[in-house]
Every structure is written in structure tokens, then in C-alpha cells.
Design an enzyme around this catalytic site. Structure first.
Site, PDB file in Angstrom:
ATOM      1  N   TYR A 123       0.723  -0.871   0.106  1.00 21.98           N
ATOM      2  CA  TYR A 123       0.037  -0.062  -0.050  1.00 21.98           C
ATOM      3  C   TYR A 123       0.765   1.200  -0.048  1.00 21.98           C
ATOM      4  O   TYR A 123       1.865   1.314   0.856  1.00 21.98           O
ATOM      5  CB  TYR A 123      -0.925  -0.105   1.183  1.00 21.98           C
ATOM      6  CG  TYR A 123      -1.841   0.960   1.257  1.00 21.98           C
ATOM      7  CD1 TYR A 123      -3.417   0.895   0.567  1.00 21.98           C
ATOM      8  CD2 TYR A 123      -1.599   2.260   1.357  1.00 21.98           C
ATOM      9  CE1 TYR A 123      -4.046   1.968   0.602  1.00 21.98           C
ATOM     10  CE2 TYR A 123      -2.585   3.446   1.325  1.00 21.98           C
ATOM     11  CZ  TYR A 123      -3.728   3.127   0.786  1.00 21.98           C
ATOM     12  OH  TYR A 123      -4.727   4.206   0.773  1.00 21.98           O
ATOM     13  N   GLN A 185     -10.829   0.349   0.906  1.00 17.70           N
ATOM     14  CA  GLN A 185     -11.278  -0.607  -0.149  1.00 17.70           C
ATOM     15  C   GLN A 185     -10.263  -1.252  -0.556  1.00 17.70           C
ATOM     16  O   GLN A 185     -10.178  -2.474  -1.277  1.00 17.70           O
ATOM     17  CB  GLN A 185     -12.177   0.164  -0.936  1.00 17.70           C
ATOM     18  CG  GLN A 185     -11.527   1.190  -1.688  1.00 17.70           C
ATOM     19  CD  GLN A 185     -11.659   2.568  -0.866  1.00 17.70           C
ATOM     20  OE1 GLN A 185     -11.786   2.641   0.145  1.00 17.70           O
ATOM     21  NE2 GLN A 185     -11.646   3.650  -1.684  1.00 17.70           N
ATOM     22  N   ASN A 208      -3.427   5.976   5.928  1.00 16.76           N
ATOM     23  CA  ASN A 208      -4.213   7.048   7.102  1.00 16.76           C
ATOM     24  C   ASN A 208      -4.801   5.981   8.208  1.00 16.76           C
ATOM     25  O   ASN A 208      -4.727   4.776   8.121  1.00 16.76           O
ATOM     26  CB  ASN A 208      -4.997   7.884   6.372  1.00 16.76           C
ATOM     27  CG  ASN A 208      -6.182   7.260   5.648  1.00 16.76           C
ATOM     28  OD1 ASN A 208      -6.542   5.927   5.789  1.00 16.76           O
ATOM     29  ND2 ASN A 208      -6.943   7.795   4.698  1.00 16.76           N
ATOM     30  N   SER A 231       6.043   9.162  13.761  1.00 12.80           N
ATOM     31  CA  SER A 231       7.564   8.853  13.930  1.00 12.80           C
ATOM     32  C   SER A 231       8.161   9.494  15.085  1.00 12.80           C
ATOM     33  O   SER A 231       7.584  10.427  15.859  1.00 12.80           O
ATOM     34  CB  SER A 231       7.895   9.738  12.468  1.00 12.80           C
ATOM     35  OG  SER A 231       9.343   9.389  12.273  1.00 12.80           O
ATOM     36  N   GLN A 253      12.033  15.049  12.194  1.00 15.44           N
ATOM     37  CA  GLN A 253      10.998  14.050  12.362  1.00 15.44           C
ATOM     38  C   GLN A 253       9.782  15.094  12.810  1.00 15.44           C
ATOM     39  O   GLN A 253       8.826  14.357  12.654  1.00 15.44           O
ATOM     40  CB  GLN A 253      11.468  13.068  13.410  1.00 15.44           C
ATOM     41  CG  GLN A 253      12.516  12.268  12.772  1.00 15.44           C
ATOM     42  CD  GLN A 253      12.228  11.524  11.706  1.00 15.44           C
ATOM     43  OE1 GLN A 253      11.492  10.716  11.723  1.00 15.44           O
ATOM     44  NE2 GLN A 253      13.051  11.785  10.707  1.00 15.44           N
ATOM     45  N   HIS A 256       6.854  15.468  10.466  1.00 12.38           N
ATOM     46  CA  HIS A 256       6.052  14.590   9.900  1.00 12.38           C
ATOM     47  C   HIS A 256       4.618  14.706  10.394  1.00 12.38           C
ATOM     48  O   HIS A 256       3.837  14.261   9.600  1.00 12.38           O
ATOM     49  CB  HIS A 256       6.681  13.199  10.391  1.00 12.38           C
ATOM     50  CG  HIS A 256       7.595  12.560   9.440  1.00 12.38           C
ATOM     51  ND1 HIS A 256       7.368  12.088   8.249  1.00 12.38           N
ATOM     52  CD2 HIS A 256       8.853  12.069   9.619  1.00 12.38           C
ATOM     53  CE1 HIS A 256       8.370  11.427   7.756  1.00 12.38           C
ATOM     54  NE2 HIS A 256       9.386  11.454   8.493  1.00 12.38           N
ATOM     55  N   GLU A 321      12.375   4.861  17.577  1.00 11.64           N
ATOM     56  CA  GLU A 321      12.299   4.338  16.292  1.00 11.64           C
ATOM     57  C   GLU A 321      13.732   4.620  15.481  1.00 11.64           C
ATOM     58  O   GLU A 321      14.313   3.663  14.966  1.00 11.64           O
ATOM     59  CB  GLU A 321      11.222   5.030  15.461  1.00 11.64           C
ATOM     60  CG  GLU A 321      11.093   4.745  13.915  1.00 11.64           C
ATOM     61  CD  GLU A 321      10.072   5.390  13.301  1.00 11.64           C
ATOM     62  OE1 GLU A 321       9.763   5.453  12.135  1.00 11.64           O
ATOM     63  OE2 GLU A 321       9.744   6.578  13.905  1.00 11.64           O
ATOM     64  N   HIS A 322      14.201   5.862  15.588  1.00 15.06           N
ATOM     65  CA  HIS A 322      15.586   6.375  15.392  1.00 15.06           C
ATOM     66  C   HIS A 322      16.310   6.785  16.345  1.00 15.06           C
ATOM     67  O   HIS A 322      15.654   7.527  17.126  1.00 15.06           O
ATOM     68  CB  HIS A 322      15.245   7.525  14.249  1.00 15.06           C
ATOM     69  CG  HIS A 322      14.251   7.168  13.101  1.00 15.06           C
ATOM     70  ND1 HIS A 322      12.874   7.622  13.213  1.00 15.06           N
ATOM     71  CD2 HIS A 322      14.574   6.726  11.788  1.00 15.06           C
ATOM     72  CE1 HIS A 322      12.402   7.519  11.931  1.00 15.06           C
ATOM     73  NE2 HIS A 322      13.125   6.674  11.061  1.00 15.06           N
ATOM     74  N   ASP A 355      16.331   7.202   5.722  1.00 14.13           N
ATOM     75  CA  ASP A 355      15.134   7.193   5.029  1.00 14.13           C
ATOM     76  C   ASP A 355      15.222   6.802   3.586  1.00 14.13           C
ATOM     77  O   ASP A 355      14.228   6.323   3.022  1.00 14.13           O
ATOM     78  CB  ASP A 355      14.330   8.708   5.282  1.00 14.13           C
ATOM     79  CG  ASP A 355      13.711   8.909   6.544  1.00 14.13           C
ATOM     80  OD1 ASP A 355      13.416   7.774   7.357  1.00 14.13           O
ATOM     81  OD2 ASP A 355      13.473   9.988   6.904  1.00 14.13           O
ATOM     82  N   GLU A 409       0.656 -35.622  28.858  1.00 12.70           N
ATOM     83  CA  GLU A 409       0.005 -34.756  28.529  1.00 12.70           C
ATOM     84  C   GLU A 409      -1.785 -35.449  28.231  1.00 12.70           C
ATOM     85  O   GLU A 409      -2.479 -34.657  27.895  1.00 12.70           O
ATOM     86  CB  GLU A 409       0.247 -33.885  27.106  1.00 12.70           C
ATOM     87  CG  GLU A 409       1.551 -33.101  27.640  1.00 12.70           C
ATOM     88  CD  GLU A 409       2.053 -32.406  26.432  1.00 12.70           C
ATOM     89  OE1 GLU A 409       1.503 -32.570  25.341  1.00 12.70           O
ATOM     90  OE2 GLU A 409       2.770 -31.489  26.599  1.00 12.70           O
ATOM     91  N   HIS A 414      -1.561 -40.048  20.648  1.00 13.51           N
ATOM     92  CA  HIS A 414      -0.412 -39.830  20.472  1.00 13.51           C
ATOM     93  C   HIS A 414       0.713 -40.779  20.578  1.00 13.51           C
ATOM     94  O   HIS A 414       1.626 -41.135  19.875  1.00 13.51           O
ATOM     95  CB  HIS A 414       0.092 -38.616  21.089  1.00 13.51           C
ATOM     96  CG  HIS A 414      -0.469 -37.100  20.407  1.00 13.51           C
ATOM     97  ND1 HIS A 414      -1.716 -36.908  20.269  1.00 13.51           N
ATOM     98  CD2 HIS A 414       0.614 -36.290  19.853  1.00 13.51           C
ATOM     99  CE1 HIS A 414      -1.774 -35.654  19.829  1.00 13.51           C
ATOM    100  NE2 HIS A 414      -0.694 -35.205  19.543  1.00 13.51           N
TER     101      HIS A 414
END
Length: 431
Positions: A123, A185, A208, A231, A253, A256, A321-322, A355, A409, A414
Site C-alpha cells: 500500500y 477498499q 491513514n 514517527s 522528524q 512528519h 524508532e530512530h 530514510d 499430557e 499420540h
């Protein structure tokens, strides 16, 4: 920026947007419609949400559209995309895992078979924005893993096309299935398939809140990469750091998202004051000043530690993250870092280098999840099968132990499954 004396609790976690009840229900209805009605539902929602009337026969990007896009993208941009692609491919090529087998003395063969996924959907956010880096970072590791079918979906622009740079980047990677479909969709179409879009096994890529919720809801039918939060960057710096560099990277950052987090951890009060002033000065000329300023005011901070060990502990608690190491000896500090998605060493290793161009993946764990998860990588596009070939000698040597374990068990069938073989072997010996 807020300058805060370091305390034991340094968490700056933000709640990841889980959407409202109304948003979740809307996504559920979209997914159900696409699942039941296929292309017809996708057409309807594309017109409703993107304002574009496309028939299902127009979803797939044509070769003419791609050729036209090349006419509007300059050669220098294409060369940059190609070089970035090659860097990313080289890095991820080193992540490939091989199948393996081992044979024991009794003839038993054990191993692991690594198999690429059959189909992956990527995506790519669309509309007015262009995100060629998203395409590179999601498609290249899938290709390196050996995924045969890679499908890209992206919401159309108001004229019913996709961004020129997006089309050129996808074509440079050899992606042949590119659909002008986005939103929940698009996710549903990838998960369940329609008359035009065949289903995939995994969906990756950002979007989003509706895209994020759709990925959550189709998980289980397909795999997904992650649900990432806003971020974030942490800069660990000592007195040798250049304040203007630190401030610029924090703002890289902050621009963003108003919920992005930008944090400096340092043991130098002088540096803290200088960076705070630099951030205020650099903010004034940023095109996205309002976004960056909101991020800095609400989720930005400068932590001043009493000791270097305290600063290191704070970074590991934040698990960013960074993480940038703007210190005199970054390679000496690196072994002390346990939790970070991507680590940038030295004053020239600005976060945007990762990046776009260096090679490592920029799809990274956020909101403290670097404590237990990793960047998107080749392994995310493969699956593993265990290989077990038990020998006659091994079943004779270990069969009674296995059946005993099964009865521990309460699983009699088994136990008997193994004992039938032991009985057969015993009868054959006595004949």
C-alpha cells in the site's frame, strides 16, 4: 524545547490511534462490501472517498500511463531512484536466509526450509503526495526474498491517475500490477480479492487511520507488517555535538506529524540550551512550521542526565524508532544500546540518510516496540517449514520416551501412534 532534568521515568509513549467506534464500523462495512461485491464495491468507494469515477477496467495502470510518466520525470530524479534502489537491494541481499539440513549419527535428518511468500500487496499513500521511498523500502526486500507476485495499490489523484514519480519508481523495480485503488477498499481488495485484483498473502505499507484499521481487521486472513505509530527520533549527544545538526535532525522528524516525537538526551546543560535555541530559530523558516511546532511543543523534550550511564539507560528505556549517536566515540557507545529501530553513528549520519538512500529499511518499530521488534526485512517476506525425517534407529531408541511424554499430557492416540511402529519393529525382529 522543554529542558527536563532526567528522572527515572523517561517514557514519552503516545497512544497509537485506534480510531473511533464510528471509524472502525465504517471500515468494517467497507471490508464486508468489498468481500461480497468485489469490483462494484471498490468502484463505489473510490468515487465516494477519492472523488474519482473509475471502472474496474481502469484500475490497472497501463503501459501508456507509465510511459507518459517517464516523459514528465527528469533524468536526474530517475538516476537518484535507481541508485537508492541498488543501495537498498545490496543491503537486503545480505539478510537472505538459506534452507538447511543436518544429519545425525542415527540417520535422522532435521532441517528448515525457507520459502518466499507467493504474493504480497504494497500500500502506497497517494493523492497529492508522492512517496517513492515507501515503494523502494517495501518492494525491494520482497523481491530479494523471492516473492513472485508483488501488487501495488495507491489512491488515485483527482484526474484518475497516480503520481508520476510513484509510477516511475514502481516501474524501475519491475512492479507490473499497479492499481489505482486506495483506502480501506484497497486493503480489502488485496485481502479478499475481486474480479480484477487477485488476493495476496501479506499487506505492507503505511496509510491513514482507515488504512490502518483495515489492516487490523483483515489480519488473520492475510499477514500484515505492523501498525506503526507517529514517527520519533532520539538524539544521544555529548558536549562535542554540533547544536545546529542536532536541532535540524530533531525537526526532520517533527515535521512528519503533530504527534511525532523529537527528543535529545544529553549530559551537557550547555548543549541543551544551545539546541533549544537552534530549534526555535530553525522552526521559523520551515514550510511545515505549524506541524513541527506542535510536535516539538507536545512531544519534544531535552533530557539532561547527571551521568553518561544515566543517559544511556534513558535511551534504552525510550527504545526509539530512530536513534542518533552524536558523541565523540559513537562506536564505543554502540555496544551499550539495546533498544532502537535504526542507529545512526556520528555527525554525518543524519536520519534522512536512512530514510532514502543508505540501504537499511526505513520501516521501523515505533512507540517503544523496538524492545521486541525489528525493521522490515527480507525475513518478513518468507516463511519457514521444519523438516523432520526420523530414522528406524531413532524411533527404536526414542519411541518409548516419546509415548511416555504423550501420556504425560493425556494424549493416548499420540502415544499409540509411536508404539504401533515400535510393535512393528519388534515383530519384524522376532520373525
Amino acid at each position: 524545547m522543554r529542558i527536563i532534568p532526567l528522572t527515572k521515568d523517561v517514557t514519552l509513549k503516545r497512544s497509537i490511534d485506534q480510531g473511533t467506534d464510528a471509524q472502525r464500523e465504517a471500515v468494517r462495512e467497507i471490508i464486508t462490501s468489498v468481500k461480497n461485491e468485489g469490483d462494484q464495491a471498490v468502484e463505489l468507494f473510490t468515487k465516494k472517498f477519492d472523488g474519482v469515477a473509475l471502472s474496474s477496467s481502469q484500475f490497472l495502470v497501463s503501459k501508456d500511463e507509465i510511459a507518459s510518466a517517464y516523459n514528465r520525470v527528469d533524468d536526474k530524479t530517475i538516476e537518484i531512484i535507481r541508485e537508492a534502489r541498488d543501495n537498498i537491494r545490496d543491503f537486503h541481499g545480505r539478510q537472505v536466509q538459506q534452507s538447511w539440513m543436518t544429519t545425525k549419527a542415527d540417520g535422522t535428518i532435521l532441517g528448515q526450509k525457507v520459502t518466499p511468500l507467493d504474493a504480497v500487496g504494497v500500500y502506497v499513500p497517494g493523492g497529492r503526495a508522492a512517496y517513492p521511498s515507501t515503494i523502494l523500502m517495501n518492494v525491494v526486500p520482497a523481491q530479494v526474498a523471492g516473492v513472485e507476485r508483488i501488487v501495488m495499490v495507491s489512491p488515485p489523484q483527482k484526474d484518475g491517475t497516480l503520481n508520476d514519480v510513484v509510477l516511475v519508481t514502481a516501474n524501475e523495480l519491475g512492479v507490473e500490477e499497479i492499481y489505482k485503488v486506495g483506502g480501506a477498499q484497497g486493503v480489502a481488495a488485496l485481502a479478499y480479492g475481486t474480479e480484477t485484483i487477485a488476493p495476496v498473502d501479506k499487506i505492507v505499507g503505511p496509510g491513514n487511520i482507515y488504512v490502518a484499521l483495515a489492516k487490523q481487521q483483515v489480519f488473520g486472513t492475510v499477514a500484515i507488517d505492523m501498525i506503526a505509530g507517529p514517527s520519533e527520533i532520539v538524539v544521544l549527544a555529548d558536549a562535542t555535538a554540533e547544536p545546529s545538526y542536532v536541532a535540524a535532525d530533531l525537526l526532520s522528524q517533527a515535521e512528519h506529524d503533530p504527534m511525532a516525537s523529537a527528543v535529545l538526551v544529553t549530559n551537557s546543560s550547555k548543549l541543551a540550551e544551545a539546541v533549544s535555541e537552534e530549534v526555535a530559530d530553525q522552526l521559523q523558516s520551515l514550510p511545515k512550521k505549524d506541524i513541527a511546532e506542535a510536535s516539538i511543543n507536545d512531544y519534544g523534550a531535552i533530557y539532561v542526565a547527571d551521568s553518561w550511564n544515566e543517559a544511556i539507560a534513558a535511551v534504552n528505556e525510550l527504545a526509539p524508532e530512530h536513534l542518533e549517536l552524536m558523541v565523540e566515540g559513537p562506536w564505543d557507545v554502540l555496544p551499550q544500546i539495546r533498544h532502537a529501530g535504526a542507529i545512526f553513528l556520528g555527525k554525518y549520519s543524519s536520519e534522512p540518510v536512512g530514510d532514502y538512500f543508505a540501504g537499511p529499511n526505513h520501516v521501523l518499530p515505533t512507540n517503544g516496540t523496538a524492545r521486541f521488534s525489528s525493521p522490515l526485512n527480507v525475513e518478513d517476506f518468507t516463511k519457514k517449514s521444519s523438516i523432520i525425517s526420523y530414522s528406524k534407529q531413532a524411533i527404536e531408541d526414542n519411541g518409548k520416551k516419546i509415548s511416555a511424554f504423550a501420556r504425560l499430557e493425556g494424549l493416548e492416540a499420540h502415544a499409540r501412534a509411536v508404539e504401533y511402529r515400535l510393535q512393528t519393529q519388534s515383530q519384524q525382529k522376532n520373525q
